[in-house]
Design a protein around this motif. Structure first.
Motif, PDB file in Angstrom:
ATOM      1  N   THR A   1      40.585  40.789  37.456  1.00 13.65           N
ATOM      2  CA  THR A   1      41.593  40.321  38.418  1.00 13.65           C
ATOM      3  C   THR A   1      41.942  38.865  38.144  1.00 13.65           C
ATOM      4  OG1 THR A   1      39.856  39.719  39.952  1.00 13.65           O
ATOM      5  CG2 THR A   1      40.871  41.875  40.265  1.00 13.65           C
TER       6      THR A   1
ATOM      7  N   ASP B   1      35.375  43.278  37.692  1.00  8.61           N
ATOM      8  CA  ASP B   1      36.739  43.139  38.211  1.00  8.61           C
ATOM      9  C   ASP B   1      37.619  42.391  37.228  1.00  8.61           C
ATOM     10  OD1 ASP B   1      35.993  44.427  40.450  1.00  8.61           O
ATOM     11  OD2 ASP B   1      35.766  42.627  41.697  1.00  8.61           O
TER      12      ASP B   1
ATOM     13  N   SER C   1      37.918  46.468  39.950  1.00 11.44           N
ATOM     14  CA  SER C   1      39.351  46.490  40.272  1.00 11.44           C
ATOM     15  C   SER C   1      40.152  45.895  39.124  1.00 11.44           C
ATOM     16  CB  SER C   1      39.632  45.737  41.572  1.00 11.44           C
ATOM     17  OG  SER C   1      38.654  44.780  41.807  1.00 11.44           O
TER      18      SER C   1
ATOM     19  N   ASP D   1      44.103  44.263  38.384  1.00 12.05           N
ATOM     20  CA  ASP D   1      45.427  43.893  38.891  1.00 12.05           C
ATOM     21  C   ASP D   1      46.346  43.564  37.715  1.00 12.05           C
ATOM     22  OD1 ASP D   1      44.689  41.444  38.012  1.00 12.05           O
ATOM     23  OD2 ASP D   1      44.703  40.454  39.966  1.00 12.05           O
TER      24      ASP D   1
END
Ligand SMILES: Nc1ncnc2c1ncn2[C@@H]1O[C@H](COP(=O)(O)OP(=O)(O)O)[C@@H](O)[C@H]1O
Ligand SMILES: [Mg+2]
Lengths: 380, 273
Positions: A27, A25, A58, A60
């Protein structure tokens, strides 16, 4: 495919050609760790490195910014065409962040300046602000006095309802606190006097000390400071919130004078209330002193009263009372003026309320000191 | 002292008006006129000086250059008493209504009547109820401003603004923050009151569609000047890029979307990469 693992970037050059493997991730939660990896790898990334984002979890905005920092925006733009395993959604986020970061410019030069220069600048600024306040205050004095004269000659335009309402707020409701505080200070002054004067065997002069100090100075000064905290702030907040709410503009637009409507009733209310409160303060301060004299010095009440009657001239009372309307005028003036300076927001109301309390207490103490000097020179 | 200009069918006329707050120049040469009976809209971005323009017309601010004429008299030459008398003939509705928060709805509307007339209480009562009726709030007289919805507060303020039957009514963003129904109601009220009083109205607004439906003429303000003007039909058909951006709510055009800033990359990462 997405593991809830912190992101990582690994450069793998075992298979002859260099591959950058992005995984986990990317993030905000892992920002610090990712930033370290990015900084370490940045120098080793060049155009030949293949990017493999198949394992990327993920992503962001913070992660996208880091990726851009790692690969550079030119490289990122080519990623979508290559077989990097980056989905369209990811690419849209990267493109948006890249767009926002695109217009780079020189960072602003760090501010030069020495500590002494800064101090001098602050001093200069403060003096300029002080000067501006003084000029504002004088202007407002003129405005108020001219409105007072204009309205004074026409009793039909006296706003008695508003005056009475303000009188209740500023006068009546302030009686308990003024009485209590001056009572306590009176007792403390008597204790001080008793302690110091006992060494000279002159304890009985405590009576004179209490009476002099409360009639001349403390009665009016303590009351004025209390009223400055209580009423100046209230005036500023009332008029200020009316300004923030455009009510003052509405008054003007209706063809009325806000000074006449808002300032004069408040001004008269305080001009009437402060002398009355001062009188109460004198009485209750002397009562406080008397209590101490009676119980700790053994001076009987009748003696206390006769000392005051014989030794303390009425001129002290007059000097004290004469200052009350002057202070009232200044406090009301500053309170109202700061209210009119409020612009727009609720925050501004708060700032000006603070400023009005500080200014009015300052002015009261300064004017009191000047008055004391004058009285001493004149022998009053 | 207030002489009639021979050509003055205009109730309000601004000629080459400049204005600055201290050093900061806000208006640079505004020409604008409002005829009797007209409802005129002034549009422009936030901070373009529309409220300032209304304050100049209302005589609360003074132009640094150029002339502002209202009802035939040039404002900068009016004395204090004439100015107050003129203001009584103008009604102004403020952006947030500006009702007096410590008075009931009835007292708010009665306020200008009580201040400016010697009418007996029964007459004032009747007049106030008439005004409240005109805005559809006759039953709300006892409420306090804090008990009103945004649309109702705006209507009460409207009733107060027309309490003295003004010749000119100015509205500062009367539609801001209203739901579509209240918006339509307030829009229709503005037109109806203007026609019923035989007054002129100036309407500052962002709401292009509602205002194009009710006004006679539109001015666009940008960079301290009139960027475009015309009747609603001309505006709708306009090819002017500024008008087009405004009417069709396009993000980028002559008015930029981005406020000048340091690049976000620096702000995010602390240093430029
Ligand atoms: N009292 C004031 N002092 C200084 N600047 C002001 C004042 N009132 C408004 N301004 C500035 O003038 C500009 C125009 O304001 P305004 O006329 O209220 O714009 P609008 O109503 O079109 O949004 C704004 O940039 C605002 O910051
Ligand atoms: Mg505005």
């Amino acid at each position: 495919m997405s593991r809830a693992a912190s992101g990582s970037a690994v450069l793998d050059d075992r298979a002859g050609e260099a591959r950058l493997i992005l995984a986990g991730d990317w993030t905000l939660a892992h920002h610090a760790m990712l930033l370290r990896q990015v900084e370490a790898l940045r120098a080793r990334i060049d155009a030949r490195v293949k990017v493999d984002a198949g394992e990327l979890g993920s992503l962001d905005t913070a992660g996208a910014a880091l990726l851009l920092r790692l690969l550079g925006s030119d490289r990122v733009r080519t990623l979508v065409d290559s077989d990097s395993g980056l989905s369209d959604g990811r690419w849209a986020l990267l493109a948006a962040v890249d767009g926002a970061m695109a217009e780079r410019s020189v960072p602003p030069a760090p501010r030069k300046g020495s500590a002494i220069g800064d101090v001098l600048a602050h001093v200069g600024e403060a003096v300029a602000v002080f000067g501006r306040h003084a000029v504002d205050l004088l202007g407002f004095v003129g405005l108020t006095l001219s409105a007072m004269l204009r309205v004074g000659v026409r009793p039909t335009r006296w706003r008695l309802t508003s005056l009475v309402a303000n009188l209740e707020q500023t006068g009546l409701y302030a009686v308990p606190i003024v009485a209590l505080l001056t009572f306590l200070v009176g007792a403390v002054v008597a204790f001080l006097g008793a302690t110091v004067l006992a060494d000279f065997g002159a304890s009985v002069f405590t009576v004179n000390l209490v009476a002099f100090s409360f009639l001349r100075e403390f009665g009016v000064l303590l009351t004025a400071i209390l009223v400055a905290g209580r009423t100046a702030s209230a005036y500023t907040a009332q008029i200020g919130s009316m300004r923030a709410n455009e009510e003052v503009d509405a008054i003007r637009a209706l063809g009325l004078d806000p000074v006449e409507l808002l300032v004069l009733p408040r001004m008269w209310a305080l001009l009437l209330a402060l002398p009355m409160l001062t009188f109460i303060a004198m009485i209750s301060g002397i009562l406080g002193g008397m209590l101490v004299c009676v119980f700790s010095l053994g001076i009987p009440v009748s003696m206390f009263l006769s000392i005051i009657a014989n030794d303390v001239g009425v001129s002290h009372f007059i000097v004290g009372m004469a200052k009350a309307p002057v202070f009232a005028f200044l406090i009301a003036l500053i309170g109202c003026m700061e209210g009119f300076k409020v612009s727009g927001s609720a925050q501004s109301v708060g700032e000006h309320t603070t400023s009005s309390v500080v200014q009015s207490i300052f002015v009261v103490i300064v004017v009191n000191a000047i008055a004391a000097l004058i009285c001493m020179e004149m022998g009053w | 002292m207030s002489f009639k200009h021979p050509l003055d069918e205009c109730f309000v006329r601004l000629k080459d008006v400049h204005f600055a707050y201290g050093e900061r120049s806000i208006l640079q040469g505004i020409d604008l006129s409002v005829r009797r009976g007209q409802v005129v809209a002034i549009m422009g971005g936030s901070g373009s000086g529309k409220t300032t323009l209304l304050r100049l017309i209302g005589g609360q601010l003074r132009a640094s250059q150029g002339e502002v004429r209202v009802a035939g008299s040039e404002l900068s030459r009016l004395g204090r008493n004439d100015m107050y008398a003129l203001r009584r003939r103008m009604g102004m509705l403020f952006q947030f209504g500006a009702l007096f928060t410590d008075m009931s709805v009835f007292d708010n509307v009665a306020f200008p009547l009580r201040e400016h007339t010697d009418l007996p209480p029964e007459v004032i009562r009747d007049l106030v109820l008439m005004k409240l009726d005109a805005v559809g709030l006759r039953g709300a007289g006892k409420l306090m401003p804090s008990e009103l919805s945004g649309g109702m507060a705006r209507r009460v303020a409207l009733a107060r603004a027309v309490a003295l039957d003004p010749m000119l009514i100015m509205y500062d963003e009367p539609f801001a923050g209203l739901d579509p129904i209240s918006l339509g109601v307030v829009g229709q009220l503005i037109r109806r009151l203007n026609d019923a009083l035989g007054a002129s109205s100036i309407l500052v607004t962002h709401d292009v569609h509602e205002s194009l439906a009710i006004v006679d003429y539109v001015y666009f303000v940008s960079d301290g000047r009139i960027a475009a003007e015309g009747t609603p039909d001309e505006i709708r058909a306009s090819r002017d890029p500024f008008v087009h951006q405004f009417v069709h709510a396009e993000i980028d055009g002559p008015v930029p979307f981005h406020y000048p800033a340091e690049p976000i990359g620096q702000a995010l990462l602390g240093s430029s990469g």
